[in-house]
Scaffold this motif. Structure first.
Motif, PDB file in Angstrom:
ATOM      1  N   THR A  16     -22.430  25.007 -52.906  1.00 11.15           N
ATOM      2  CA  THR A  16     -21.235  26.006 -53.203  1.00 11.15           C
ATOM      3  C   THR A  16     -19.903  25.579 -52.490  1.00 11.15           C
ATOM      4  O   THR A  16     -19.050  26.293 -52.987  1.00 11.15           O
ATOM      5  CB  THR A  16     -21.786  27.391 -52.671  1.00 11.15           C
ATOM      6  N   ARG A  17     -19.910  24.532 -51.673  1.00 10.77           N
ATOM      7  CA  ARG A  17     -18.393  24.327 -51.286  1.00 10.77           C
ATOM      8  C   ARG A  17     -18.623  22.806 -50.810  1.00 10.77           C
ATOM      9  O   ARG A  17     -19.697  22.270 -50.643  1.00 10.77           O
ATOM     10  CB  ARG A  17     -18.030  25.009 -49.871  1.00 10.77           C
ATOM     11  N   GLY A  18     -17.244  22.173 -50.764  1.00 10.39           N
ATOM     12  CA  GLY A  18     -16.974  20.797 -50.191  1.00 10.39           C
ATOM     13  C   GLY A  18     -17.815  19.803 -51.134  1.00 10.39           C
ATOM     14  O   GLY A  18     -17.895  19.839 -52.310  1.00 10.39           O
ATOM     15  N   ARG A  21     -20.559  20.830 -53.654  1.00 11.74           N
ATOM     16  CA  ARG A  21     -20.127  21.640 -54.744  1.00 11.74           C
ATOM     17  C   ARG A  21     -19.379  20.640 -55.881  1.00 11.74           C
ATOM     18  O   ARG A  21     -19.789  20.694 -56.938  1.00 11.74           O
ATOM     19  CB  ARG A  21     -18.808  22.702 -54.406  1.00 11.74           C
ATOM     20  N   HIS A  43     -21.391  33.223 -52.531  1.00  8.58           N
ATOM     21  CA  HIS A  43     -20.864  32.132 -52.977  1.00  8.58           C
ATOM     22  C   HIS A  43     -21.840  31.305 -54.156  1.00  8.58           C
ATOM     23  O   HIS A  43     -21.288  30.593 -54.667  1.00  8.58           O
ATOM     24  CB  HIS A  43     -21.056  31.164 -51.754  1.00  8.58           C
ATOM     25  N   THR A  47     -20.216  30.310 -57.450  1.00 10.60           N
ATOM     26  CA  THR A  47     -20.390  28.887 -58.101  1.00 10.60           C
ATOM     27  C   THR A  47     -20.686  29.005 -59.447  1.00 10.60           C
ATOM     28  O   THR A  47     -20.485  28.142 -60.347  1.00 10.60           O
ATOM     29  CB  THR A  47     -21.129  28.183 -56.874  1.00 10.60           C
ATOM     30  N   TYR A 187     -10.329  18.425 -48.198  1.00 11.35           N
ATOM     31  CA  TYR A 187     -10.390  19.421 -49.349  1.00 11.35           C
ATOM     32  C   TYR A 187     -10.168  20.609 -49.045  1.00 11.35           C
ATOM     33  O   TYR A 187     -10.173  21.104 -47.676  1.00 11.35           O
ATOM     34  CB  TYR A 187     -12.126  19.465 -49.870  1.00 11.35           C
ATOM     35  N   GLY A 189      -9.884  24.402 -47.485  1.00 10.87           N
ATOM     36  CA  GLY A 189     -11.047  24.960 -46.705  1.00 10.87           C
ATOM     37  C   GLY A 189     -11.859  24.250 -45.526  1.00 10.87           C
ATOM     38  O   GLY A 189     -12.389  24.649 -44.824  1.00 10.87           O
TER      39      GLY A 189
END
Length: 253
Positions: A16-18, A21, A43, A47, A187, A189
């Motif tokens: 969901t992040r970085g 994701r 999240h 996503t 990236y 955040g």
């Protein structure tokens, strides 16, 4: 460039992040069906919705990879719902676990034991694929001497070693295993964006170490992962692909 991922089924932890994701997005853009997990329900839902709205075939689930039972159930359920499994990407990290003895325990359970559980649960499904692959996300922290003793460096080093060993043991079964070690990744955040704002001297010192003149992007790491996970890399197994803009000084023989 078509890598051969179209119609393939992939599994990605921490999606969901970085970097995770980015891998989910890149694989979906290549035409793969992607099941991903993360710990935060909101999240996961966001996503899943965002990528589906762009035409991607993705399925999100709320899973803590440090909890073996739910992780095993997710792998089995995802493979069943997708109709098979071709590529596994082990991505989740506790990022050191907060330090101290508990940080070591958290890192062990999340980074290393989580990877072991995910891979073991996936093997029966990968065995039925015509192009099975496992890709482990490590870090250049695994191949550089740390400033101090820390679980993050140790766990990433263990993952690189474990992936290389798996390549040898699973090779006769036709399953390829590789690791990818990103350097500093910038990236929104992420750690280095926060450092750029709050600790600019630290950020500039790290950036100055990189001959390319900048930190790598999530998309650059994701493309490397997609290649190694795809049938286009059918002859590549047992490598640790470093994506760091030539930051590390060791020669990759």
């Amino acid at each position: 460039m078509e890598l051969g991922l179209r119609g393939r089924m992939a599994l990605v932890s921490g999606g969901t992040r970085g970097i995770g994701r980015g891998i989910v997005e890149a694989m979906a853009e290549q035409g793969a069906t992607v099941a991903f997990c993360a710990r935060t329900p909101a999240h996961v839902t966001a996503t899943e919705t965002e990528i589906r709205n762009r035409g991607g075939a993705v399925h999100g689930a709320t899973v803590d990879v440090a909890d073996p039972g739910p992780l095993q159930a997710w792998v089995a359920g995802a493979a069943r719902s997708m109709g098979g499994l071709d590529a596994v990407v082990v991505n989740v990290s506790a990022a050191g676990g907060g330090g101290g003895a508990q940080g070591w325990r958290t890192s062990l359970e999340t980074d290393l034991l989580g990877a072991l559980t995910m891979v073991e649960a996936a093997l029966p499904h990968l065995a039925r694929s015509s192009a099975p692959s496992i890709t482990v996300i490590a870090s250049t922290a695994a191949i550089e001497v740390p400033d101090g003793s820390g679980p993050y460096h140790a766990m990433k080093a263990a993952l690189v070693n474990h992936a290389a060993g798996l390549a040898r043991t699973l090779g006769p079964r036709g399953i390829r295993v590789n690791s990818v070690s990103p350097g500093p990744v910038l990236y929104p955040g992420g750690f280095w964006q926060q450092s750029q704002a709050a600790r600019p001297a630290q950020f500039e010192a790290m950036r100055a170490r990189i001959p390319l003149g900048r930190m790598v992007t999530v998309a650059e790491v994701a493309k490397a992962v997609c290649f190694l996970a795809s049938p286009s890399a059918s002859g590549i197994s047992g490598i640790n692909l470093v994506v760091d803009g030539a930051m590390t000084q060791r020669v990759q023989y």
